[in-house]
Design a protein around this motif. Structure first.
Motif, PDB file in Angstrom:
ATOM      1  N   UNK A   1       0.838  -1.147   0.180  1.00 35.02           N
ATOM      2  CA  UNK A   1       0.011   0.025   0.087  1.00 35.02           C
ATOM      3  C   UNK A   1       0.917   1.222  -0.126  1.00 35.02           C
ATOM      4  N   UNK A   2       0.650   2.169  -1.131  1.00 36.35           N
ATOM      5  CA  UNK A   2       1.333   3.448  -0.932  1.00 36.35           C
ATOM      6  C   UNK A   2       2.772   3.418  -1.784  1.00 36.35           C
ATOM      7  N   UNK A   3       2.822   1.809  -2.427  1.00 38.77           N
ATOM      8  CA  UNK A   3       4.051   1.676  -3.233  1.00 38.77           C
ATOM      9  C   UNK A   3       4.061   2.151  -4.727  1.00 38.77           C
ATOM     10  N   UNK A   4       5.118   2.331  -5.247  1.00 33.35           N
ATOM     11  CA  UNK A   4       4.964   2.799  -6.526  1.00 33.35           C
ATOM     12  C   UNK A   4       5.937   1.760  -7.329  1.00 33.35           C
ATOM     13  N   UNK A   5       5.326   0.961  -8.398  1.00 30.99           N
ATOM     14  CA  UNK A   5       6.371   0.112  -9.029  1.00 30.99           C
ATOM     15  C   UNK A   5       6.356   0.535 -10.610  1.00 30.99           C
ATOM     16  N   UNK A   6       7.503   0.664 -11.168  1.00 29.73           N
ATOM     17  CA  UNK A   6       7.800   0.917 -12.357  1.00 29.73           C
ATOM     18  C   UNK A   6       7.991  -0.075 -13.128  1.00 29.73           C
TER      19      UNK A   6
ATOM     20  N   UNK B   1       2.136  10.041  -6.080  1.00 30.61           N
ATOM     21  CA  UNK B   1       2.904   9.161  -5.565  1.00 30.61           C
ATOM     22  C   UNK B   1       3.426   9.792  -4.130  1.00 30.61           C
ATOM     23  N   UNK B   2       3.537  11.115  -3.958  1.00 28.81           N
ATOM     24  CA  UNK B   2       3.836  11.670  -2.648  1.00 28.81           C
ATOM     25  C   UNK B   2       2.936  11.754  -1.712  1.00 28.81           C
ATOM     26  N   UNK B   3       1.630  11.674  -2.398  1.00 30.56           N
ATOM     27  CA  UNK B   3       0.431  11.622  -1.324  1.00 30.56           C
ATOM     28  C   UNK B   3       0.035  10.279  -0.998  1.00 30.56           C
ATOM     29  N   UNK B   4       0.636   9.206  -1.408  1.00 35.20           N
ATOM     30  CA  UNK B   4       0.580   7.977  -0.883  1.00 35.20           C
ATOM     31  C   UNK B   4      -0.452   6.911  -1.811  1.00 35.20           C
ATOM     32  N   UNK B   5      -0.614   7.232  -2.950  1.00 33.60           N
ATOM     33  CA  UNK B   5      -1.375   6.535  -3.937  1.00 33.60           C
ATOM     34  C   UNK B   5      -0.409   5.500  -4.202  1.00 33.60           C
TER      35      UNK B   5
ATOM     36  N   UNK C   1      13.446   6.160 -11.705  1.00 30.58           N
ATOM     37  CA  UNK C   1      14.732   6.449 -11.189  1.00 30.58           C
ATOM     38  C   UNK C   1      13.990   7.364  -9.974  1.00 30.58           C
ATOM     39  N   UNK C   2      13.425   8.350 -10.135  1.00 30.31           N
ATOM     40  CA  UNK C   2      13.109   9.316  -8.856  1.00 30.31           C
ATOM     41  C   UNK C   2      11.819   8.712  -8.072  1.00 30.31           C
ATOM     42  N   UNK C   3      11.162   8.313  -8.830  1.00 34.27           N
ATOM     43  CA  UNK C   3       9.617   8.048  -7.858  1.00 34.27           C
ATOM     44  C   UNK C   3       9.665   6.584  -7.593  1.00 34.27           C
TER      45      UNK C   3
END
Ligand code: ADP
Ligand code: MG
Length: 253
Positions: free
Chosen positions: A29-34, A196-200, A213-215
């Protein structure tokens, strides 16, 4: 940590063409996968499986603990009804390469459409939420315009606001900036960074290596229907281990 997405050994074929050959992915939860990978590697198909736009042939996918497309009863899997699938899909927002806004509706109406029509929420509440979302994506001044009056980058930001209006717990992005003129890419990526910063929780298929790379919390490199390599951006992008990953990155960097 709560798992928002868990995909295990996902297989998908179209006729005799096996497109996904056992894909695993977990996103907290709240993670970002690219997800990176060459054209035809199965990235879009995998995203479509997550919201059951494609039915998988083997394996399983859970979103927020619920099996996608199936119910377990008495140890057996039963396909969900169309209605239940539709309900499940409401909690998953998807943004495509092409924005597909309704051309005959204003920006505001585009964003209000699904919550009003699909969820039958109160119009005044939806309107407030839509206005605040459009403000968040930087389009407060465009609410009464029609899609054709907006740039591609603006249209894509409306598409993101429209997906968010359903209050999804997961957002899927399939190359959201690939159809944009280069000078419009940044404004869309900025909106995604904010999310992403807000936790989505987000799964983003993209060729924007700088964004990944950044997110990204995790970068997943797919090729030929399998996950070839995954890890943190500093592992996969800065220090890839597999030859296929190295070859791909050398072309896009
Ligand atoms: P990517 O998004 O990584 O470019 P896709 O998931 O779109 O890859 O496609 C993977 C493979 O699956 C390609 O060979 C594509 O032609 C094939 N494919 C995708 N969708 C379908 C479909 N509906 N019917 C038949 N083949 C498909
Ligand atoms: Mg694709």
């Amino acid at each position: 940590m709560t798992e928002m997405v868990r995909a295990e050994n996902v297989h998908k074929s179209f006729g005799s063409l096996e497109v996904l050959k056992g894909v695993d992915l977990t996103v907290p939860q709240g993670g970002v996968s690219c997800v990176l990978g060459p054209s035809g590697s199965g990235k879009s198909t995998f995203l479509r499986c997550i919201n059951h736009l494609e039915k998988i042939n083997a394996g399983r996918i859970l979103v927020d603990g619920d099996l996608v497309g199936y119910r377990e009863r008495g140890g057996k899997l039963h396909e969900m009804s169309e209605r239940d699938v539709a309900r499940q899909r409401q909690s998953i927002g998807m943004v495509f390469q092409r924005f597909n806004l309704f051309p005959h509706m204003t920006v505001l109406d585009n964003v209000m459409e699904a919550p009003c029509r699909v969820k039958r929420e109160k119009k005044a509440e939806v309107r407030d939420r839509a206005l605040s979302l459009l403000d968040r994506v930087g389009l407060a001044a465009k609410v009464d315009n029609y899609p054709a009056q907006l740039s591609g980058g603006q249209q894509q930001r409306v598409a993101i606001a429209r997906a968010l209006a359903m209050r999804p717990k997961l957002m899927l992005f399939d190359e959201p900036t690939s159809a944009l003129d280069p000078e419009l890419v940044g404004e869309v990526l900025e909106v995604m960074k904010g999310l992403a910063r807000d936790g989505m929780t987000m799964i983003v298929v993209t060729h924007e290596i700088g964004f990944a790379r950044e997110v990204a919390d995790e970068v997943v490199f797919m090729d030929g229907g399998v996950v070839v390599e995954k890890g943190s951006p500093s592992e996969v992008i800065a220090n890839p281990q597999q030859e296929r990953t190295k070859a791909f990155l050398s072309k896009v960097l």
